[in-house]
Design a protein around this motif. Structure first.
Motif: not given
Length: 121
Positions: A31-37, A89-98
């Motif tokens: 796994i390279n970068a991981m993030g939250w959107y 900050d209210t939203a749907d939060y999504y995890c991402n992995a490269q």
């Protein structure tokens, strides 16, 4: 196949805290970068924070000083500690992995199913 499973969302009052987790599993070589959107109703998905394998981080200006991203490489897991939460900050939060699924494959982008965060009195 690769799965990203998020947890930790919910309803919190302004000024409160939440911690999101995202665990990656399946056919993963590295796994390279991981993030939250996040994506609020009627708005485009935006980057909240991301982190490299080495621990370098990047944050959206709107969350700097309030949110902290971290990861456990041994567990293929990324976290988002969210403090001093605001209604915006209210939203749907999504995890991402490269990641790479094999040593010879190209890096591909994978998403979790999303977890809802609601900040309201």
């Amino acid at each position: 196949q690769v799965q990203l499973v998020e947890s930790g969302g919910g309803l919190v009052q302004p000024g409160g805290s939440l911690r999101l987790s995202c665990a990656a599993s399946g056919s993963i070589f590295s796994i390279n970068a991981m993030g939250w959107y996040r994506q609020a109703p009627g708005k485009q998905r935006e980057l909240v924070a991301d982190i490299t394998t080495g621990g370098s981080t990047n944050y959206a200006d709107s969350v700097k000083g309030r949110f902290t991203i971290s990861r456990d490489n041994a567990k293929n897991t990324v976290y988002l500690q969210m403090n001093s939460l605001k209604p915006e900050d209210t939203a749907d939060y999504y995890c991402n992995a490269q990641l790479r699924t094999t040593w010879f494959s190209s890096i591909t982008s994978h998403w979790g199913q999303g977890t809802q965060v609601t900040v309201s009195p």
